[in-house]
Design a protein around this motif. Structure first.
Motif, PDB file in Angstrom:
ATOM      1  N   LEU A  43       0.816  -1.218   0.000  1.00 29.36           N
ATOM      2  CA  LEU A  43       0.000   0.000   0.000  1.00 29.36           C
ATOM      3  C   LEU A  43       0.850   1.270   0.000  1.00 29.36           C
ATOM      4  N   ARG A  44       1.927   1.261   0.747  1.00 31.25           N
ATOM      5  CA  ARG A  44       2.764   2.480   0.806  1.00 31.25           C
ATOM      6  C   ARG A  44       3.282   2.892  -0.557  1.00 31.25           C
ATOM      7  N   GLU A  45       3.566   1.899  -1.420  1.00 23.60           N
ATOM      8  CA  GLU A  45       4.017   2.211  -2.780  1.00 23.60           C
ATOM      9  C   GLU A  45       2.932   2.959  -3.565  1.00 23.60           C
ATOM     10  N   ALA A  46       1.679   2.709  -3.227  1.00 24.49           N
ATOM     11  CA  ALA A  46       0.562   3.276  -3.975  1.00 24.49           C
ATOM     12  C   ALA A  46       0.141   4.653  -3.480  1.00 24.49           C
ATOM     13  N   ILE A  47       0.569   5.055  -2.303  1.00 26.26           N
ATOM     14  CA  ILE A  47       0.093   6.304  -1.703  1.00 26.26           C
ATOM     15  C   ILE A  47       0.306   7.525  -2.607  1.00 26.26           C
ATOM     16  N   PRO A  48       1.475   7.709  -3.238  1.00 23.98           N
ATOM     17  CA  PRO A  48       1.610   8.897  -4.106  1.00 23.98           C
ATOM     18  C   PRO A  48       0.560   8.947  -5.217  1.00 23.98           C
ATOM     19  N   VAL A  49       0.234   7.804  -5.800  1.00 22.17           N
ATOM     20  CA  VAL A  49      -0.787   7.758  -6.854  1.00 22.17           C
ATOM     21  C   VAL A  49      -2.164   7.997  -6.248  1.00 22.17           C
ATOM     22  N   LEU A  50      -2.441   7.376  -5.110  1.00 25.62           N
ATOM     23  CA  LEU A  50      -3.758   7.516  -4.486  1.00 25.62           C
ATOM     24  C   LEU A  50      -4.040   8.956  -4.060  1.00 25.62           C
ATOM     25  N   LYS A  51      -3.006   9.705  -3.762  1.00 24.93           N
ATOM     26  CA  LYS A  51      -3.187  11.120  -3.424  1.00 24.93           C
ATOM     27  C   LYS A  51      -3.704  11.912  -4.626  1.00 24.93           C
ATOM     28  N   ARG A  52      -3.459  11.397  -5.829  1.00 28.00           N
ATOM     29  CA  ARG A  52      -3.885  12.104  -7.047  1.00 28.00           C
ATOM     30  C   ARG A  52      -5.263  11.658  -7.536  1.00 28.00           C
ATOM     31  N   VAL A  53      -5.827  10.597  -6.982  1.00 21.61           N
ATOM     32  CA  VAL A  53      -7.160  10.140  -7.404  1.00 21.61           C
ATOM     33  C   VAL A  53      -8.173  11.139  -6.875  1.00 21.61           C
ATOM     34  N   GLU A  54      -8.796  11.877  -7.792  1.00 20.17           N
ATOM     35  CA  GLU A  54      -9.681  12.960  -7.366  1.00 20.17           C
ATOM     36  C   GLU A  54     -11.137  12.770  -7.757  1.00 20.17           C
ATOM     37  N   ASN A  55     -11.399  11.969  -8.784  1.00 18.81           N
ATOM     38  CA  ASN A  55     -12.759  11.937  -9.300  1.00 18.81           C
ATOM     39  C   ASN A  55     -13.654  10.902  -8.631  1.00 18.81           C
ATOM     40  N   ALA A  56     -13.149  10.207  -7.616  1.00 15.71           N
ATOM     41  CA  ALA A  56     -13.982   9.225  -6.926  1.00 15.71           C
ATOM     42  C   ALA A  56     -13.462   9.030  -5.505  1.00 15.71           C
ATOM     43  N   GLU A  57     -14.377   8.728  -4.619  1.00 15.68           N
ATOM     44  CA  GLU A  57     -14.012   8.428  -3.242  1.00 15.68           C
ATOM     45  C   GLU A  57     -13.352   7.049  -3.186  1.00 15.68           C
ATOM     46  N   LEU A  58     -12.311   6.907  -2.357  1.00 19.63           N
ATOM     47  CA  LEU A  58     -11.650   5.609  -2.221  1.00 19.63           C
ATOM     48  C   LEU A  58     -12.418   4.724  -1.255  1.00 19.63           C
ATOM     49  N   LEU A  59     -12.665   3.486  -1.680  1.00 19.90           N
ATOM     50  CA  LEU A  59     -13.284   2.471  -0.841  1.00 19.90           C
ATOM     51  C   LEU A  59     -12.282   1.335  -0.718  1.00 19.90           C
ATOM     52  N   ILE A  60     -11.931   0.987   0.503  1.00 20.85           N
ATOM     53  CA  ILE A  60     -10.952  -0.060   0.758  1.00 20.85           C
ATOM     54  C   ILE A  60     -11.696  -1.323   1.173  1.00 20.85           C
ATOM     55  N   VAL A  61     -11.277  -2.468   0.595  1.00 22.69           N
ATOM     56  CA  VAL A  61     -11.959  -3.738   0.809  1.00 22.69           C
ATOM     57  C   VAL A  61     -10.943  -4.828   1.108  1.00 22.69           C
ATOM     58  N   CYS A  62     -11.320  -5.763   1.981  1.00 25.74           N
ATOM     59  CA  CYS A  62     -10.551  -6.993   2.211  1.00 25.74           C
ATOM     60  C   CYS A  62     -11.562  -8.114   2.427  1.00 25.74           C
ATOM     61  N   ALA A  63     -11.140  -9.198   3.037  1.00 25.98           N
ATOM     62  CA  ALA A  63     -12.051 -10.333   3.234  1.00 25.98           C
ATOM     63  C   ALA A  63     -13.049 -10.097   4.355  1.00 25.98           C
ATOM     64  N   SER A  64     -12.594  -9.521   5.474  1.00 26.29           N
ATOM     65  CA  SER A  64     -13.476  -9.391   6.645  1.00 26.29           C
ATOM     66  C   SER A  64     -13.627  -7.966   7.161  1.00 26.29           C
ATOM     67  N   GLY A  65     -12.810  -7.063   6.686  1.00 24.91           N
ATOM     68  CA  GLY A  65     -12.867  -5.681   7.146  1.00 24.91           C
ATOM     69  C   GLY A  65     -11.692  -5.277   8.015  1.00 24.91           C
ATOM     70  N   ALA A  66     -10.926  -6.234   8.535  1.00 27.23           N
ATOM     71  CA  ALA A  66      -9.808  -5.908   9.426  1.00 27.23           C
ATOM     72  C   ALA A  66      -8.660  -5.250   8.666  1.00 27.23           C
ATOM     73  N   ARG A  67      -8.227  -5.868   7.572  1.00 26.94           N
ATOM     74  CA  ARG A  67      -7.119  -5.282   6.799  1.00 26.94           C
ATOM     75  C   ARG A  67      -7.540  -3.995   6.119  1.00 26.94           C
ATOM     76  N   SER A  68      -8.794  -3.925   5.672  1.00 27.42           N
ATOM     77  CA  SER A  68      -9.234  -2.693   5.010  1.00 27.42           C
ATOM     78  C   SER A  68      -9.287  -1.532   6.002  1.00 27.42           C
ATOM     79  N   GLU A  69      -9.640  -1.792   7.243  1.00 28.30           N
ATOM     80  CA  GLU A  69      -9.623  -0.734   8.256  1.00 28.30           C
ATOM     81  C   GLU A  69      -8.189  -0.289   8.531  1.00 28.30           C
ATOM     82  N   ARG A  70      -7.260  -1.242   8.586  1.00 30.67           N
ATOM     83  CA  ARG A  70      -5.845  -0.877   8.765  1.00 30.67           C
ATOM     84  C   ARG A  70      -5.370  -0.021   7.597  1.00 30.67           C
TER      85      ARG A  70
END
Length: 187
Positions: A43-70
């Motif tokens: 995920l840390r590698e993706a942060i610079p790109v994710l900072k530029r995503v402007e046209n949609a809200e980010l939704l984080i998903v995993c299997a149960s919700g624990a990793r996505s909350e982290r």
């Protein structure tokens, strides 16, 4: 809002850029439609790109919700607003929504289930073999200590190790993080 239920997400799915932070093997078994795979350990590698995503809200998903909350908390700390799916893909499917993925996908267990199996197996083996070699019982104590540490720190070394096993890593072309980041950067 930091967490949404499956029904809330389904109603607004087109408004989100969905990031699935599960292992590539888990992602390959099925994912929320339109989700991009950015494993939590990358995920840390993706942060610079994710900072530029402007046209949609980010939704984080995993299997149960624990990793996505982290992941959501890590992104928030880096100044990237995001929300996560409560209950993960398990709740998504339980709510009657379909997952996208190949029809011939392997059935890879969710990471939490893999950890429970591995930890439980090592504890039982440590106790069983410990009847003949008492020092082996220390294995059970070490696993128990590791689980306590995991709970207190909200990290899981065993999940990191299991995530590197071949069945959790599909063919290299299946996870093209650079391609995923390029697609996100264009979004």
């Amino acid at each position: 809002m930091t967490a949404l239920a499956p029904a809330q997400v389904r109603a607004r799915l087109t408004e989100f850029t969905v990031l699935d932070v599960r292992t590539p093997g888990e992602y390959a078994t099925g994912h929320i439609p339109g989700a991009h795979n950015v494993p939590l350990d990358r995920l840390r590698e993706a942060i610079p790109v994710l900072k530029r995503v402007e046209n949609a809200e980010l939704l984080i998903v995993c299997a149960s919700g624990a990793r996505s909350e982290r992941a959501r908390a890590e992104l928030s700390a880096a100044g990237v607003p995001a929300t996560h799916l409560t209950g993960g893909t398990s709740a998504w499917v339980a709510d009657g929504h379909a997952l996208d993925g190949p029809n011939d996908a392997r059935n890879v267990w969710p990471m939490e289930r893999q950890v429970r199996l591995a930890a439980g197996t090592m504890v039982v083996l440590g106790l069983a073999v410990g009847r003949r070699a008492p020092k082996v019982r220390l294995l059970a104590g070490a696993i128990g200590s590791g689980l306590i540490f995991s709970a207190v720190t909200d990290t899981c070394g065993m999940a990191s190790v299991l995530g590197r096993l071949p069945y959790n890593r599909p063919a290299p072309e299946a996870l093209d993080l650079a391609g995923t980041l390029t697609a996100l950067d264009r979004a």
